[in-house]
Design a protein around this motif. Structure first.
Motif, PDB file in Angstrom:
ATOM      1  N   ARG A 126       0.449  -1.333  -0.042  1.00 35.78           N
ATOM      2  CA  ARG A 126      -0.155   0.110  -0.507  1.00 35.78           C
ATOM      3  C   ARG A 126       0.711   1.339  -0.527  1.00 35.78           C
ATOM      4  O   ARG A 126       0.250   2.823  -0.221  1.00 35.78           O
ATOM      5  N   GLY A 127       2.260   0.914   0.197  1.00 31.14           N
ATOM      6  CA  GLY A 127       2.557   2.613   0.393  1.00 31.14           C
ATOM      7  C   GLY A 127       2.836   3.441   1.577  1.00 31.14           C
ATOM      8  O   GLY A 127       2.220   2.603   2.607  1.00 31.14           O
ATOM      9  N   TYR A 128       2.875   4.057   2.133  1.00 35.47           N
ATOM     10  CA  TYR A 128       3.543   5.006   2.406  1.00 35.47           C
ATOM     11  C   TYR A 128       2.165   6.166   2.462  1.00 35.47           C
ATOM     12  O   TYR A 128       1.836   6.566   1.831  1.00 35.47           O
ATOM     13  N   PRO A 129       2.017   6.498   3.833  1.00 36.98           N
ATOM     14  CA  PRO A 129       0.720   7.911   3.849  1.00 36.98           C
ATOM     15  C   PRO A 129       0.557   8.769   3.844  1.00 36.98           C
ATOM     16  O   PRO A 129       2.716   9.376   3.950  1.00 36.98           O
ATOM     17  N   HIS A 148       2.426   5.141  -3.484  1.00 34.28           N
ATOM     18  CA  HIS A 148       3.239   3.738  -4.277  1.00 34.28           C
ATOM     19  C   HIS A 148       4.365   3.181  -3.812  1.00 34.28           C
ATOM     20  O   HIS A 148       5.338   3.893  -3.861  1.00 34.28           O
ATOM     21  N   PRO A 149       4.496   1.798  -2.999  1.00 31.48           N
ATOM     22  CA  PRO A 149       5.790   1.737  -2.868  1.00 31.48           C
ATOM     23  C   PRO A 149       7.023   1.598  -4.410  1.00 31.48           C
ATOM     24  O   PRO A 149       5.817   1.074  -5.615  1.00 31.48           O
ATOM     25  N   HIS A 150       8.024   1.799  -4.668  1.00 28.06           N
ATOM     26  CA  HIS A 150       8.874   1.814  -5.873  1.00 28.06           C
ATOM     27  C   HIS A 150       9.162  -0.128  -6.390  1.00 28.06           C
ATOM     28  O   HIS A 150       9.272  -0.536  -5.806  1.00 28.06           O
ATOM     29  N   ASP A 151       9.113   0.095  -7.587  1.00 30.45           N
ATOM     30  CA  ASP A 151       9.632  -1.238  -7.939  1.00 30.45           C
ATOM     31  C   ASP A 151      10.726  -2.397  -7.258  1.00 30.45           C
ATOM     32  O   ASP A 151      11.493  -1.463  -7.777  1.00 30.45           O
TER      33      ASP A 151
END
Ligand SMILES: [Cu+2]
Length: 421
Positions: A126-129, A148-151
């Motif tokens: 979910r990635g960070y707020p 979103h997180p990076h790959d």
């Protein structure tokens, strides 16, 4: 020193007046891994350009005539974001990059790059707020108020550059994944953004194509002017951050870059992205961006870097939405202060709002201020202790979703990166 001298002998000639007056003469000989005609400091993300006077944070290794440069940053931190859609957590956004160049002869060079990110581990799916952030998806749903997180593999690319005449050069770049010629240098590679752990809210209007699964770029360069064209995959990375997505080569972009002085880097670019969002496959985007990067050295251990970016998305069904970003970073010895101010127009769809908001477009504002104090400095690794405060503004209509609380965020972080080269 011997290795450095050896490189000097093998390298291209540098005009005498450019060499003069530089404390680190050998730096001027080091060239970009994507184009041997460029100084290394100009090398941004993908094939983009930074100002020639930009500071380089990295570790350099000479292997015969080959050069390896390592860059990266990690931000272990506590971050807290207000409102009903906010959250708090401990995490650590991070990236690591290796740039390699191998001269074939005096006029040709091969380059290779690897960029890795452990975001999938530290940030989760979910990635960070990040208040009002949008773009990409998690568990089949578009993300909102999260970055979103990076790959894991954010770039694996090779390039070939060739000097055609004294002022003329050309390059070919292929990435899987890689970055097309669209937008400014990506935020994490801009000296003006290097101490800010957060992504810009206009990321998906400006520089989000930096992780694209399938990119081919050709560029022609005359002096400080470069013309580029790319074909690439329009679809954004899927939510499996460990895999390699299907290359499509269904989108294209063009960019003109100009570094009129050593302190300035300008670009204008336009791209057509076919079906970027998996959750809305019939929507295509025309993206136009312009940016000005300004860098001023204030002495041996002091630097001032600033960036202005305008990015527009013209999306099927939605029409045009605009984004503006202004950021600045002032470093003097162990101390750095920085700021980022943004205005971004986002649709109800982009913000994942309930049906009753229809197709409305909302202007959103955000201003972040930060300070970092280096605990270790110029000794190989710079570990800084930082704090950042963000204040943001939304139209009051959105209170139905966000609540009445003021939009703000704060974080306390460590910034870990290689020292200035
Ligand atoms: Cu990104």
């Amino acid at each position: 020193m011997e290795l450095v001298l050896k490189t000097e002998a093998a390298s291209i000639h540098v005009p005498a007046e450019r060499k003069r007056g530089h404390e680190h003469e050998h730096e001027m000989m080091m060239n970009s891994s994507v184009n041997l005609a460029d100084p290394m400091a100009r090398e941004g993300s993908g094939t983009s350009w930074l100002p020639d006077s930009s500071p380089m944070y990295g570790r350099m290794f000479m292997l015969g005539d080959d050069t390896l440069m390592l860059h990266g940053a990690a931000f272990p931190r506590y971050t807290n974001v207000s409102t009903r859609r906010g959250d708090d957590r401990i995490d650590a956004p991070n990236w690591l990059m290796a740039m390699y160049s191998h001269p074939l002869n005096d006029n040709a060079q091969l380059g290779a790059r690897i960029m890795l990110s452990l975001d999938p581990l530290t940030e989760g799916g979910r990635g960070y707020p990040l208040l009002y952030q949008s773009g990409e998806s998690w568990q089949g749903e578009p993300l909102h108020d999260r970055q979103h997180p990076h790959d894991l593999f954010s770039e694996l690319s090779v390039s070939y550059s060739q000097k055609i005449a004294s002022d003329l050069s050309a390059l070919l770049y292929f990435g899987y994944p890689g970055e097309p010629a669209l937008g400014p240098p990506t935020f994490m590679h801009r000296p003006s953004a290097m101490d800010d752990p957060d992504a810009p809210l206009g990321h998906h209007w400006q520089d989000s194509t930096h992780v694209t699964f399938g990119v081919a770029t050709a560029a022609l360069q005359w002096r400080t002017l470069k013309l580029e064209g790319s074909i690439f995959t329009g679809r954004e990375p899927d939510e499996n951050r460990y895999d390699f997505d299907r290359p499509r080569f269904d989108s294209y972009s063009g960019r003109i870059s100009w570094n009129p002085t050593p302190d300035l880097a300008l670009q204008f670019s336009h791209g057509y992205l076919r079906s970027p969002e998996a959750t809305e496959p019939d929507a295509n985007v025309h993206r136009t961006t312009a940016s000005v990067l300004y860098n001023k050295s204030l002495g041996a251990d002091a630097n001032w870097a600033s960036t202005f970016v305008w990015g527009q998305n013209n999306t099927t069904h939605e029409g045009a939405t605009e984004s503006f970003l202004l950021e600045s970073n002032l470093q003097r010895g162990r101390d750095t202060v920085y700021a980022r101010v943004e205005r971004v127009e986002k649709s109800a769809h982009e913000l994942v709002l309930p049906e009753e908001f229809h197709d409305e477009i909302f202007p959103l504002y955000s201003a972040s201020f930060g300070y970092v104090r280096d605990l270790t400095h110029a000794k190989g690794i710079d570990v800084g202790l930082g704090g950042q405060f963000t204040i943001s503004h939304r139209p009051s209509e959105l209170n139905a979703v966000y609540g009445n609380e003021l939009g703000y965020g704060f974080q306390i972080f460590l910034r870990v990166r290689p020292s200035r080269h």
